[in-house]
Write a protein that holds these residues in place. Structure first.
Motif, mmCIF file in Angstrom:
data_model
loop_
_atom_site.group_PDB
_atom_site.id
_atom_site.type_symbol
_atom_site.label_atom_id
_atom_site.label_comp_id
_atom_site.label_asym_id
_atom_site.label_seq_id
_atom_site.Cartn_x
_atom_site.Cartn_y
_atom_site.Cartn_z
ATOM 1 N N VAL A 54 8.847 10.120 -4.773
ATOM 2 C CA VAL A 54 7.373 10.691 -4.050
ATOM 3 C C VAL A 54 6.602 10.748 -5.414
ATOM 4 O O VAL A 54 6.926 11.623 -6.368
ATOM 5 C CB VAL A 54 7.389 11.836 -3.270
ATOM 6 C CG1 VAL A 54 6.135 12.213 -2.749
ATOM 7 C CG2 VAL A 54 8.597 11.356 -2.034
ATOM 8 N N VAL A 55 5.326 10.311 -5.466
ATOM 9 C CA VAL A 55 4.466 10.563 -6.586
ATOM 10 C C VAL A 55 3.271 11.117 -5.965
ATOM 11 O O VAL A 55 2.367 10.547 -5.660
ATOM 12 C CB VAL A 55 4.182 9.143 -7.379
ATOM 13 C CG1 VAL A 55 3.263 9.373 -8.485
ATOM 14 C CG2 VAL A 55 5.374 8.575 -7.709
ATOM 15 N N PRO A 56 3.116 12.422 -6.220
ATOM 16 C CA PRO A 56 1.942 13.027 -5.711
ATOM 17 C C PRO A 56 0.553 12.855 -6.598
ATOM 18 O O PRO A 56 0.769 12.258 -7.700
ATOM 19 C CB PRO A 56 2.029 14.562 -5.941
ATOM 20 C CG PRO A 56 3.474 14.830 -7.008
ATOM 21 C CD PRO A 56 4.045 13.081 -6.816
ATOM 22 N N ASN A 57 -0.401 12.930 -5.757
ATOM 23 C CA ASN A 57 -1.916 12.538 -6.595
ATOM 24 C C ASN A 57 -2.360 13.670 -7.470
ATOM 25 O O ASN A 57 -3.203 14.334 -7.034
ATOM 26 C CB ASN A 57 -2.816 12.133 -5.627
ATOM 27 C CG ASN A 57 -4.117 11.545 -6.189
ATOM 28 O OD1 ASN A 57 -4.085 10.923 -7.330
ATOM 29 N ND2 ASN A 57 -5.143 11.503 -5.368
ATOM 30 N N PRO A 89 6.427 10.806 3.035
ATOM 31 C CA PRO A 89 5.890 11.967 2.764
ATOM 32 C C PRO A 89 4.682 11.979 1.805
ATOM 33 O O PRO A 89 3.576 12.642 1.818
ATOM 34 C CB PRO A 89 6.892 12.719 1.893
ATOM 35 C CG PRO A 89 7.821 11.755 1.442
ATOM 36 C CD PRO A 89 7.830 10.424 2.360
ATOM 37 N N ASP A 90 4.527 10.767 0.918
ATOM 38 C CA ASP A 90 3.260 10.373 0.071
ATOM 39 C C ASP A 90 3.454 9.044 -0.431
ATOM 40 O O ASP A 90 4.488 8.485 -0.013
ATOM 41 C CB ASP A 90 3.172 11.695 -0.718
ATOM 42 C CG ASP A 90 1.917 11.652 -1.266
ATOM 43 O OD1 ASP A 90 1.015 10.644 -1.531
ATOM 44 O OD2 ASP A 90 1.764 12.950 -1.951
ATOM 45 N N PRO A 109 1.104 -1.387 -0.059
ATOM 46 C CA PRO A 109 -0.164 0.019 -0.054
ATOM 47 C C PRO A 109 0.767 1.188 0.146
ATOM 48 O O PRO A 109 0.108 2.304 -0.318
ATOM 49 C CB PRO A 109 -0.740 0.050 1.326
ATOM 50 C CG PRO A 109 -0.226 -1.267 2.012
ATOM 51 C CD PRO A 109 0.403 -2.149 1.141
ATOM 52 N N ILE A 110 2.023 1.301 0.388
ATOM 53 C CA ILE A 110 2.945 2.403 0.156
ATOM 54 C C ILE A 110 2.919 3.063 -1.223
ATOM 55 O O ILE A 110 3.466 4.099 -1.391
ATOM 56 C CB ILE A 110 4.418 2.199 0.850
ATOM 57 C CG1 ILE A 110 4.904 1.423 0.047
ATOM 58 C CG2 ILE A 110 4.330 1.876 2.259
ATOM 59 C CD1 ILE A 110 6.781 1.044 0.342
ATOM 60 N N HIS A 111 2.596 2.221 -2.169
ATOM 61 C CA HIS A 111 2.717 2.406 -3.568
ATOM 62 C C HIS A 111 1.551 2.827 -4.150
ATOM 63 O O HIS A 111 1.478 3.333 -5.167
ATOM 64 C CB HIS A 111 3.092 1.223 -4.230
ATOM 65 C CG HIS A 111 4.564 0.768 -3.942
ATOM 66 N ND1 HIS A 111 5.828 1.682 -3.768
ATOM 67 C CD2 HIS A 111 4.869 -0.485 -3.585
ATOM 68 C CE1 HIS A 111 6.714 0.815 -3.474
ATOM 69 N NE2 HIS A 111 6.403 -0.367 -3.075
ATOM 70 N N TRP A 112 0.268 3.017 -3.405
ATOM 71 C CA TRP A 112 -1.011 3.554 -3.832
ATOM 72 C C TRP A 112 -1.799 4.095 -3.110
ATOM 73 O O TRP A 112 -2.782 4.800 -3.237
ATOM 74 C CB TRP A 112 -1.673 2.234 -4.476
ATOM 75 C CG TRP A 112 -1.994 0.971 -3.696
ATOM 76 C CD1 TRP A 112 -1.216 -0.026 -3.646
ATOM 77 C CD2 TRP A 112 -3.190 0.736 -2.935
ATOM 78 N NE1 TRP A 112 -1.688 -0.944 -2.695
ATOM 79 C CE2 TRP A 112 -2.837 -0.438 -2.129
ATOM 80 C CE3 TRP A 112 -4.199 1.400 -2.401
ATOM 81 C CZ2 TRP A 112 -3.738 -1.134 -1.318
ATOM 82 C CZ3 TRP A 112 -5.079 0.995 -1.614
ATOM 83 C CH2 TRP A 112 -4.942 -0.321 -0.883
ATOM 84 N N ASN A 113 -1.732 3.888 -1.497
ATOM 85 C CA ASN A 113 -2.625 4.495 -0.620
ATOM 86 C C ASN A 113 -1.816 5.629 0.369
ATOM 87 O O ASN A 113 -0.887 5.467 1.080
ATOM 88 C CB ASN A 113 -2.997 3.299 0.413
ATOM 89 C CG ASN A 113 -3.996 3.723 1.381
ATOM 90 O OD1 ASN A 113 -3.912 4.701 2.097
ATOM 91 N ND2 ASN A 113 -4.946 2.822 1.738
ATOM 92 N N GLU A 114 -2.211 6.659 -0.148
ATOM 93 C CA GLU A 114 -1.492 8.026 0.371
ATOM 94 C C GLU A 114 -1.554 8.201 1.922
ATOM 95 O O GLU A 114 -0.754 8.262 2.799
ATOM 96 C CB GLU A 114 -2.201 9.166 -0.054
ATOM 97 C CG GLU A 114 -1.733 10.647 0.315
ATOM 98 C CD GLU A 114 -2.260 11.617 -0.273
ATOM 99 O OE1 GLU A 114 -2.454 12.787 0.256
ATOM 100 O OE2 GLU A 114 -2.602 11.513 -1.492
ATOM 101 N N ARG A 115 -2.837 7.607 2.569
ATOM 102 C CA ARG A 115 -3.056 7.675 4.115
ATOM 103 C C ARG A 115 -2.049 6.609 4.731
ATOM 104 O O ARG A 115 -1.425 7.055 5.706
ATOM 105 C CB ARG A 115 -4.418 7.290 4.427
ATOM 106 C CG ARG A 115 -4.718 7.034 5.693
ATOM 107 C CD ARG A 115 -6.344 6.941 6.261
ATOM 108 N NE ARG A 115 -6.790 5.648 5.524
ATOM 109 C CZ ARG A 115 -6.489 4.431 6.015
ATOM 110 N NH1 ARG A 115 -5.635 3.999 7.053
ATOM 111 N NH2 ARG A 115 -6.809 3.277 5.363
#
Length: 144
Positions: free
Chosen positions: A93-96, A54-55, A40-46
């Motif tokens: 880091v990949v922002p949404n 950081p994201d 989930p660190i690769h798709w779930n921001e929370r």
């Protein structure tokens, strides 16, 4: 595919073409499906933020694969890479948003290693957001 680089035509210090790759959340979902890595660190921001990131971050293996593509594109043959290694120094880091992140790869022929084997060492500098994301990124390449 590009023409294969010939060993005789390469000198130490020669620079590879810069490779810039855009990474979005969509890219990460597609990579997760292809690789089977659904952490989930690769798709779930929370979740990513709960574990101290950081994201959402790009998969390390995705970053590593992006970097070596600069070498395989230059060499003209993915099979020319005989050795490759990196150290992970910072996450991508990949922002949404619609922009995502960029990974920039710069390469340089550090040395001709073996005339008989026709091998060279290529050192890579891999950055995202102005920060180095891979360290000690090096490949040994057998040229035509």
């Amino acid at each position: 595919m590009a023409a294969q680089v010939r060993y005789e035509d390469v000198a130490a210090g020669a620079e590879l073409p810069v490779l810039t790759t855009r990474v979005t959340r969509d890219t990460l979902v597609r990579y997760a499906g292809a690789s089977g890595d659904f952490n989930p660190i690769h798709w779930n921001e929370r979740f990513a933020k709960e574990v101290g990131l950081p994201d959402v971050i790009a998969h390390g293996m995705f970053t590593m694969a992006t970097a070596i593509r600069a070498v395989t594109d230059w060499a003209g043959d993915p099979g020319a890479v005989v050795e490759y290694g990196v150290r992970f120094t910072k996450p991508v880091v990949v922002p949404n948003d619609d922009q995502g992140a960029e990974i920039e790869v710069r390469g340089k022929v550090a040395a001709k290693l073996d005339d008989e084997a026709r091998t060279v060492r290529v050192d890579l500098t891999v950055t995202s957001g102005g920060q180095k994301v891979l360290g000690m990124s090096r490949a040994v390449v057998k040229l035509a």
